[in-house]
Design a protein around this motif. Structure first.
Motif, PDB file in Angstrom:
ATOM      1  N   HIS B  55      -7.822   4.880  12.062  1.00  0.00           N
ATOM      2  CA  HIS B  55      -8.058   4.174  10.805  1.00  0.00           C
ATOM      3  C   HIS B  55      -8.216   2.679  11.054  1.00  0.00           C
ATOM      4  O   HIS B  55      -7.526   2.110  11.898  1.00  0.00           O
ATOM      5  CB  HIS B  55      -6.875   4.428   9.860  1.00  0.00           C
ATOM      6  N   ILE B  56      -9.091   2.053  10.273  1.00  0.00           N
ATOM      7  CA  ILE B  56      -9.342   0.621  10.469  1.00  0.00           C
ATOM      8  C   ILE B  56      -8.087  -0.221  10.248  1.00  0.00           C
ATOM      9  O   ILE B  56      -7.349  -0.006   9.284  1.00  0.00           O
ATOM     10  CB  ILE B  56     -10.482   0.138   9.537  1.00  0.00           C
ATOM     11  N   VAL B  57      -7.847  -1.147  11.170  1.00  0.00           N
ATOM     12  CA  VAL B  57      -6.846  -2.204  10.963  1.00  0.00           C
ATOM     13  C   VAL B  57      -7.400  -3.505  11.542  1.00  0.00           C
ATOM     14  O   VAL B  57      -8.345  -3.498  12.329  1.00  0.00           O
ATOM     15  CB  VAL B  57      -5.476  -1.900  11.643  1.00  0.00           C
ATOM     16  N   ASN B  58      -6.799  -4.617  11.117  1.00  0.00           N
ATOM     17  CA  ASN B  58      -7.198  -5.923  11.647  1.00  0.00           C
ATOM     18  C   ASN B  58      -6.338  -6.241  12.864  1.00  0.00           C
ATOM     19  O   ASN B  58      -5.129  -6.443  12.728  1.00  0.00           O
ATOM     20  CB  ASN B  58      -6.990  -7.005  10.589  1.00  0.00           C
ATOM     21  N   LEU B  61      -3.824  -9.236  13.064  1.00  0.00           N
ATOM     22  CA  LEU B  61      -2.524  -9.218  12.374  1.00  0.00           C
ATOM     23  C   LEU B  61      -1.561  -8.223  13.003  1.00  0.00           C
ATOM     24  O   LEU B  61      -0.491  -7.970  12.469  1.00  0.00           O
ATOM     25  CB  LEU B  61      -2.706  -8.861  10.900  1.00  0.00           C
ATOM     26  N   SER B  66       3.659  -3.490  17.789  1.00  0.00           N
ATOM     27  CA  SER B  66       3.380  -2.421  16.831  1.00  0.00           C
ATOM     28  C   SER B  66       2.471  -1.337  17.396  1.00  0.00           C
ATOM     29  O   SER B  66       2.319  -0.276  16.801  1.00  0.00           O
ATOM     30  CB  SER B  66       2.745  -3.006  15.565  1.00  0.00           C
ATOM     31  N   GLY B 131     -13.025  -5.331   3.340  1.00  0.00           N
ATOM     32  CA  GLY B 131     -12.307  -6.208   4.259  1.00  0.00           C
ATOM     33  C   GLY B 131     -13.157  -6.700   5.419  1.00  0.00           C
ATOM     34  O   GLY B 131     -12.619  -7.210   6.401  1.00  0.00           O
TER      35      GLY B 131
ATOM     36  N   ALA C  25       7.276  -5.487   9.553  1.00  0.00           N
ATOM     37  CA  ALA C  25       6.785  -4.123   9.329  1.00  0.00           C
ATOM     38  C   ALA C  25       5.294  -4.116   9.623  1.00  0.00           C
ATOM     39  O   ALA C  25       4.885  -4.124  10.776  1.00  0.00           O
ATOM     40  CB  ALA C  25       7.117  -3.694   7.912  1.00  0.00           C
ATOM     41  N   GLY C  26       4.460  -4.152   8.590  1.00  0.00           N
ATOM     42  CA  GLY C  26       3.010  -4.168   8.810  1.00  0.00           C
ATOM     43  C   GLY C  26       2.530  -5.491   9.392  1.00  0.00           C
ATOM     44  O   GLY C  26       1.501  -5.561  10.048  1.00  0.00           O
ATOM     45  N   GLY C  27       3.295  -6.541   9.143  1.00  0.00           N
ATOM     46  CA  GLY C  27       2.963  -7.835   9.744  1.00  0.00           C
ATOM     47  C   GLY C  27       1.932  -8.646   8.975  1.00  0.00           C
ATOM     48  O   GLY C  27       1.596  -9.759   9.373  1.00  0.00           O
ATOM     49  N   THR C  28       1.423  -8.121   7.861  1.00  0.00           N
ATOM     50  CA  THR C  28       0.293  -8.807   7.219  1.00  0.00           C
ATOM     51  C   THR C  28       0.671 -10.145   6.592  1.00  0.00           C
ATOM     52  O   THR C  28      -0.200 -10.971   6.354  1.00  0.00           O
ATOM     53  CB  THR C  28      -0.365  -7.898   6.163  1.00  0.00           C
ATOM     54  N   TYR C  52       7.888  -1.675  12.887  1.00  0.00           N
ATOM     55  CA  TYR C  52       6.715  -0.904  12.457  1.00  0.00           C
ATOM     56  C   TYR C  52       6.715   0.528  12.980  1.00  0.00           C
ATOM     57  O   TYR C  52       6.200   1.431  12.349  1.00  0.00           O
ATOM     58  CB  TYR C  52       5.430  -1.636  12.888  1.00  0.00           C
ATOM     59  N   ARG C  58       9.153   6.061   7.657  1.00  0.00           N
ATOM     60  CA  ARG C  58       7.785   6.247   7.155  1.00  0.00           C
ATOM     61  C   ARG C  58       7.730   7.567   6.384  1.00  0.00           C
ATOM     62  O   ARG C  58       7.371   8.595   6.936  1.00  0.00           O
ATOM     63  CB  ARG C  58       6.800   6.221   8.331  1.00  0.00           C
ATOM     64  N   ASP C  76      -1.626   2.623   2.091  1.00  0.00           N
ATOM     65  CA  ASP C  76      -2.596   3.681   2.314  1.00  0.00           C
ATOM     66  C   ASP C  76      -1.950   5.059   2.128  1.00  0.00           C
ATOM     67  O   ASP C  76      -2.522   5.951   1.495  1.00  0.00           O
ATOM     68  CB  ASP C  76      -3.123   3.485   3.747  1.00  0.00           C
ATOM     69  N   ARG C  80      -2.670   7.971  -0.997  1.00  0.00           N
ATOM     70  CA  ARG C  80      -3.018   9.380  -0.799  1.00  0.00           C
ATOM     71  C   ARG C  80      -1.976  10.355  -1.322  1.00  0.00           C
ATOM     72  O   ARG C  80      -2.267  11.530  -1.464  1.00  0.00           O
ATOM     73  CB  ARG C  80      -3.114   9.682   0.697  1.00  0.00           C
ATOM     74  N   ALA C  96      -5.997  -5.974  -1.497  1.00  0.00           N
ATOM     75  CA  ALA C  96      -6.458  -6.401  -0.175  1.00  0.00           C
ATOM     76  C   ALA C  96      -7.658  -5.581   0.284  1.00  0.00           C
ATOM     77  O   ALA C  96      -8.637  -5.465  -0.446  1.00  0.00           O
ATOM     78  CB  ALA C  96      -5.320  -6.342   0.829  1.00  0.00           C
ATOM     79  N   SER C  97      -7.583  -4.984   1.465  1.00  0.00           N
ATOM     80  CA  SER C  97      -8.731  -4.276   2.036  1.00  0.00           C
ATOM     81  C   SER C  97      -8.214  -3.035   2.758  1.00  0.00           C
ATOM     82  O   SER C  97      -7.021  -2.923   3.019  1.00  0.00           O
ATOM     83  CB  SER C  97      -9.433  -5.197   3.032  1.00  0.00           C
ATOM     84  N   PRO C  98      -9.115  -2.108   3.104  1.00  0.00           N
ATOM     85  CA  PRO C  98      -8.645  -0.877   3.752  1.00  0.00           C
ATOM     86  C   PRO C  98      -7.803  -1.137   5.005  1.00  0.00           C
ATOM     87  O   PRO C  98      -6.784  -0.472   5.213  1.00  0.00           O
ATOM     88  CB  PRO C  98      -9.950  -0.159   4.116  1.00  0.00           C
ATOM     89  N   GLY C  99      -8.194  -2.113   5.811  1.00  0.00           N
ATOM     90  CA  GLY C  99      -7.453  -2.390   7.039  1.00  0.00           C
ATOM     91  C   GLY C  99      -6.047  -2.903   6.778  1.00  0.00           C
ATOM     92  O   GLY C  99      -5.109  -2.592   7.519  1.00  0.00           O
ATOM     93  N   LEU C 100      -5.890  -3.703   5.748  1.00  0.00           N
ATOM     94  CA  LEU C 100      -4.552  -4.212   5.404  1.00  0.00           C
ATOM     95  C   LEU C 100      -3.702  -3.135   4.744  1.00  0.00           C
ATOM     96  O   LEU C 100      -2.512  -3.024   5.014  1.00  0.00           O
ATOM     97  CB  LEU C 100      -4.652  -5.442   4.498  1.00  0.00           C
ATOM     98  N   ARG C 102      -3.675  -0.167   5.320  1.00  0.00           N
ATOM     99  CA  ARG C 102      -3.229   0.793   6.327  1.00  0.00           C
ATOM    100  C   ARG C 102      -1.873   0.426   6.914  1.00  0.00           C
ATOM    101  O   ARG C 102      -1.098   1.288   7.290  1.00  0.00           O
ATOM    102  CB  ARG C 102      -4.276   0.859   7.448  1.00  0.00           C
ATOM    103  N   VAL C 103      -1.591  -0.859   7.025  1.00  0.00           N
ATOM    104  CA  VAL C 103      -0.334  -1.275   7.650  1.00  0.00           C
ATOM    105  C   VAL C 103       0.655  -1.926   6.683  1.00  0.00           C
ATOM    106  O   VAL C 103       1.859  -1.861   6.885  1.00  0.00           O
ATOM    107  CB  VAL C 103      -0.568  -2.214   8.862  1.00  0.00           C
TER     108      VAL C 103
END
Lengths: 699, 157, 278
Positions: B55-58, B61, B66, B131, C25-28, C52, C58, C76, C80, C96-100, C102-103
């Motif tokens: 799955h896409i992640v940046n 960040l 992790s 994104g 955690a996700g770090g964003t 994480y 989780r 994410d 679902r 945000a966006s799909p990539g963010l 996710r985490v």
């Protein structure tokens, strides 16, 4: 065999290496023994540098500043007022004062943080008060036009900053190659960089070599600014004698690099008793920022567009660039024209409304025709097909029906149309007197032909279109014609990659060189063909009085934008954009359509209503891509673009300019649509929800 | 320093590095995978996108810590796949590439989206790319390319 | 600075005894707030606990009318999951966006305590509670008590979020509205969640929450309570009054994303418009 139409699209030659991530952009380059440079910047908008306190520097780490410059401490560009490193005074927040260079990035960052600079703060200047450049032109007898006017109408318009927001920030990698300063970077203008470095380093022609790396977007932002980073880097190379990587972080890029000039434009029309505009006065003010750089030329292109796609017999245009203690402003796709076209397009509508006329009829009556005189008294020599273009735009957008339907204020919907032109190539005699472009084709013994020009592919496609063009003229397969990345060691100065000149001017010279080569073709021999720019004989331009033919040719466009505005949040939803363009002849249709969509993303969506940048006491408030909002895929509306052929006799296959054209008319089209939706006169772009709210509540 | 083990493009590797390194830097500086780019450094532009467990992640960040125990695919690995070939062809045919700095990230976003939803509507594609910033194309040609790949590549995802 | 990568949740709690740590955690948020020059390690200002990969946390589990969202369940995963409240799903789709997504996690957003965090806004409206563990204690507090101001929480050193508990309730009407600088991938200028449940024609539950207009999310239970028991028609007739009731609590700021005037006007418009939609 009949040749295929040149407009028919082919695979872009660099697509594969870019999709796969294999293309090596500047930041992807690694060299042995590489050092890293980091800027230490001014935290204040204006002040005198009293003292610089350096931390103790470990072996191998150095500080580079104005004292290290062997030549001129000035970045050579149009207006030579921008220091390579400031010596005594800083003029804007983010101005780079010195560089820390060393082999370990963490250490370099630590040392840069530890540099302490004491300033004597001076009173900064902001706003439109301190004029440093003023220009003027007139045509006909504007005084008389105003004296005899049945009535006059006057309005003021404003536009804000816009950041190029290329996704790849500014950067160079530099090294000394047997004493030659070799700079590889993300640039639009290899020879601007080279000439600036030559002056700063007091070096000989052969001592500086500039190579273009793949460029991750530029839009004018990599026109003049890289000359600053390149000169700083060259000074550092001389001192450090090691390869150096010098890449801006996003925030550095946002606070310190050139932006689109904020503008204030005052327009005044003199109308006769039949409501025809018999005279126009305009004053264009641009916020130049701390250093002038290219601002004078930006102002001039803006002023020249004062009458846009309309013929007005008596014209008086003044313009000023104001110096302020803010980030220097400079080149950005459109180069002054978007500000002016926003003003004149809004103004034409506002005048029509003021006199109670249908805006469409009013515009049509003033529309330019072939043979008319331009704003500066030059002649529109070539056929103008604006009539067919606007009819096409109306038809595909159902403009008239919607315009009528949305007159009902309860719909909160609107549709707007802009007409516009864009002068192709450098203003006036710039091509002839300043640029003097040269191009070269080199044929190897095996028949391979190499294109040697300094034009840069920054996404807009010359790597493909030049090869296509030259191969077509030579009747060779595309594979036999190569176009390596420009390297000043091998390519002549064909001028900068700016001003919508690449295809029309450089491509035009290449087509002629190809024709020469074809006629003199000798199998198995190494051959060269050169061409040099010659101004068309009929062009006459008086730079001092700004009179005559400002451009050899014009591209034309029509944008139609439909919007719905939220009554609750004042947000704008763009439903659709329709556009029709006359760019002479498309050398590759799909590439042109890509320019169209991209230009509209920046013009209609970006400058039109989305992108806000402001400063407070000289500090930009939007310093990163989180706060400086550019469109995402969700923000970009559906578009429908049409290209109408209208070949220009002196362009290659009839091609004129395209890159800037697709942006310049966007803001008024969306602003006019919003104006209809909310029933208020819009005088500012971007037309943000905050501004819409203000208009709805305060009128 | 910590030992971090993960799969990179199908190959299991262990690194002894600072856990607070950004994974983007690990890829680019330590592993020579430069297909992921830095555009903004704060998760806004998507030029650094990679697939983490599909799955896409940046990656800008993502601290190295992790990534421990996870599966990473970068554009360097993805480009060996049949799905990539299909997207590549569609990107070329629709003119979806201009300067190219965002393109590897766009490919990763497209893969991540199509894996979840092999037959997306245009609106879903737009949101799937939300994104990933592109300053050149105005996105419509990228959207067309993904639509085309989904159609012509039916069964691949 | 120390970098601690615990293998188990228990181990993480033991490490937390040592004082104030960043819990990543996700770090964003943390990765942005502490970023250093590119290609150099992130410059955390405190010792950092990297959680994480604590798979124990989780999870998303439904237990009767309560949803238990583990601290590491990403947006994410929530999007679902079949039991995630629809109001939260509406919010996540625009977050945000799909990539963010996710985490990024709800727990992380609570820890970061931004008044503009959309997910937190939904938690306020849904009466969510936060379960905090330390090595030797556990406590559960309502979300309003967990967040005390911008970037400030009621968490003690040594505590971390184990899970978020969201009561599952049915609403007859729900509206989430995010007003950002653009249509996607934006930080909110204003955000709004309205929800209502009816008993026939009578409002039995009304919830209104506003984000980014004060130092924390604005939810006023006493105002909501005043209007319960009214019919929708009565409520609509008093929309102006409700709007004015919220005005004193809508105290936004000017910043790089918008103006206080705009935020105030839009926040109150959103309330009024929602009341009219009932």
């Amino acid at each position: 065999m009949k040749k295929q139409d040149i407009s028919r699209s082919i695979e872009k030659v660099d697509s594969r290496e870019k999709i796969s991530g294999a293309a090596a952009f500047t930041s992807d380059i690694k060299l042995d023994g590489m050092h890293y440079a980091k800027s230490v910047r001014s935290p204040i908008p204006r002040g005198r540098i009293k003292q610089v306190n350096l931390p103790s520097l470990p072996k191998g780490y150095v500080v580079v500043d104005h004292r290290d410059i062997p030549g001129e401490n000035v970045v050579k560009m149009i207006h030579d007022d921008w220091p390579v490193f400031p010596k005594t005074e800083v003029a804007y927040i983010g101005e780079p004062i010195l560089l820390v260079v060393g082999p370990d990035k963490e250490k370099v960052a630590e040392l840069a943080d530890a540099v302490e600079i004491e300033f004597e703060e001076l009173e900064p200047t902001f706003g439109f008060t301190n004029s440093a450049i003023d220009l003027h032109y007139d045509k006909g007898d504007p005084d008389r036009a105003f004296e005899t006017a049945a009535r006059t109408v006057s309005y003021e318009y404003e536009t804000g900053y816009q950041d190029q927001a290329y996704i790849e920030p500014q950067g160079f990698v530099g090294y000394l190659d047997e004493g030659t300063y070799t700079l590889v970077g993300s640039i639009q203008c290899p020879y601007y960089v080279k000439n600036a470095v030559l002056a700063t380093m007091a070096a000989d022609e052969d001592d500086v070599r500039v190579i273009q790396a793949p460029v991750g977007g530029a839009f004018g932002g990599k026109e003049e600014f890289p000359s600053l980073t390149a000169t700083q880097l060259a000074v550092a190379l001389r001192k450090v004698q090691k390869p150096i990587k010098f890449i801006y972080e996003r925030e550095e890029d946002m606070i310190a690099t050139t932006k689109r000039h904020p503008s204030k434009v005052r327009m005044e029309a003199a109308l006769d008793e039949n409501n025809n505009i018999q005279g126009l006065r305009a004053h264009v003010g641009l916020d130049g920022g701390a250093y002038l750089g290219l601002s004078g030329v930006v102002l001039s292109r803006g002023m020249l567009a004062a009458t846009n796609a309309y013929t007005i017999d008596n014209v008086w245009v003044d313009g000023d660039v104001y110096v302020t203690n803010t980030v220097p402003n400079g080149a950005f796709r459109g180069f002054g024209a978007p500000q002016m076209i926003f003003a004149i397009e809004m103004f034409i509508h506002h005048v029509a409304k003021e006199v109670g006329e249908d805006t469409y009829t009013f515009r049509t009556r003033h529309q330019v025709s072939q043979g008319d005189l331009t704003s500066t008294g030059g002649v529109y020599r070539d056929p103008i097909i604006l009539d067919e273009m606007s009819k096409k735009a109306e038809e595909i957008s159902d403009y008239h029906r919607k315009r009528k339907e949305y007159e009902d204020p309860d719909t909160f919907k609107g549709i707007g149309m802009s007409w516009f032109l864009h002068g192709c190539g450098f203003t006036g005699s710039g091509e002839q007197e300043k640029i003097k472009a040269r191009v070269k084709l080199k044929k190897d013994a095996d028949g391979t032909v190499r294109i040697l020009v300094a034009a840069v592919d920054m996404g807009q496609g010359p790597k493909t279109t030049f090869r296509k063009l030259v191969a077509d003229v030579l009747d060779l397969p595309l594979e036999q014609v190569l176009f390596p990345y420009p390297d000043t060691r091998y390519v002549p100065d064909s001028g900068p990659t700016v001003a919508s000149r690449t295809m029309m001017v450089v491509g035009g010279l290449l087509a002629r060189a190809a024709k020469d080569l074809k006629e003199s073709w000798r199998e198995g021999e190494v051959q060269e063909a050169m061409q040099r720019y010659k101004q068309p004989d009929y062009i006459e331009w008086d730079q001092d009085r700004m009179k005559g033919d400002a451009y050899p040719a014009y591209s034309w466009g029509v944008n139609v934008v439909e919007v719905e505005v939220s009554k609750v949040t004042y947000e704008v939803d763009i439903k659709h954009v329709w556009s029709v363009y006359d760019l002479g002849k498309a050398i590759d249709e799909r590439i042109v359509l890509g320019q169209a969509d991209g230009g509209q993303a920046q013009g209609v969506v970006g400058l039109g209503y989305l992108e806000v940048m402001e400063h407070e006491g000289g500090a930009l408030k939007q310093k990163n891509l989180t706060d400086y909002i550019i469109p995402t895929a969700v923000d970009m509306p559906k578009t429908e673009n049409h290209i109408m052929d209208n070949p220009y006799p002196l362009g290659p296959y009839g091609a004129k300019g395209v890159g800037e054209l697709t942006l310049v008319g966007g803001p008024p089209a969306v602003a006019l649509a919003i104006e209809q939706a909310i029933g208020r006169r819009v005088r500012k772009a971007p037309v943000t929800p905050e501004y819409i709210m203000e208009l709805i509540h305060n009128g | 320093m910590a030992d971090i083990t993960f799969t990179l493009n199908g190959e299991r590797i262990t690194l002894r590095e600072e856990p607070n390194l950004r994974f983007l830097d690990v890829l680019r500086e330590k592993l020579n995978h430069t297909g992921a780019k830095e555009g903004c450094g704060e998760g806004e532009c998507g030029a650094c996108a990679i697939l983490l467990d599909g799955h896409i992640v940046n990656s800008c960040l993502l601290p190295l810590a992790s990534v421990d125990g996870r599966d990473v695919v970068t554009i360097e690995g993805y480009r060996m796949t049949e799905r990539y070939q299909m997207l590549e062809k569609a990107f070329i045919e629709e003119g979806a590439v201009q300067c190219g700095i965002c393109t590897p990230g766009m490919m990763i976003a497209a893969e991540s989206m199509l894996r979840e939803n092999p037959d997306p509507t245009d609106e879903e594609i737009r949101h799937g790319l939300a994104g990933n910033l592109c300053r050149c194309t105005g996105y419509n040609m990228i959207i067309a390319a993904i639509r085309r790949a989904a159609k012509e590549g039916e069964g691949l995802w | 600075m120390r970098h601690i990568i615990p293998k188990t949740y228990r181990e993480a709690l033991e490490h937390l005894k040592s004082g104030s740590l960043h819990i990543l955690a996700g770090g964003t948020d943390l990765m942005v707030q502490n970023r250093a020059w590119s290609e150099t390690p992130v410059a955390f200002k405190k010792d950092t606990l990297y959680v994480y990969n604590l798979e124990e946390l989780r999870y998303i589990e439904r237990e009767g009318d309560m949803l238990h969202v583990g601290a590491l369940a990403s947006y994410d995963m929530l999007e679902r999951h079949p039991d995630t409240p629809s109001a939260l799903k509406r919010c996540i789709a625009l977050l945000a966006s799909p990539g963010l997504r996710r985490v990024a996690t709800l727990a992380g957003n609570i820890g970061n305590a931004s008044p503009a965090a959309d997910g937190v806004l939904v938690l306020y409206a849904l009466d969510a509670r936060v379960v905090l563990d330390s090595a030797d204690a556990t406590r559960e507090i309502p979300i309003e008590e967990a967040i005390t101001g911008p970037g400030r929480t009621a968490f003690e050193d040594g505590e971390m979020i184990r899970e978020i508990r969201i009561p599952l309730e049915d609403f007859d009407s729900e509206r989430f509205k995010k007003v950002g600088g653009r249509k996607a991938d934006a930080i909110s200028k204003v955000s709004f969640l309205g929800a209502a449940a009816f008993d026939g024609d009578v409002i039995k539950d009304l919830r209104l929450a506003l984000g980014a207009v004060n130092t924390t999310v604005v939810r006023r239970r006493e105002i909501e309570a005043q209007y319960q028991g009214l019919t929708a028609a009565d409520l609509k007739a008093r929309s102006q009054e409700i709007r004015e009731a919220y005005a004193p609590y809508v105290r936004p700021i000017d910043d790089q994303r918008s103006t206080a005037t705009y935020r105030r006007q839009v926040a109150l418009n959103l309330i009024e418009d929602y009341i009219h939609s009932l």
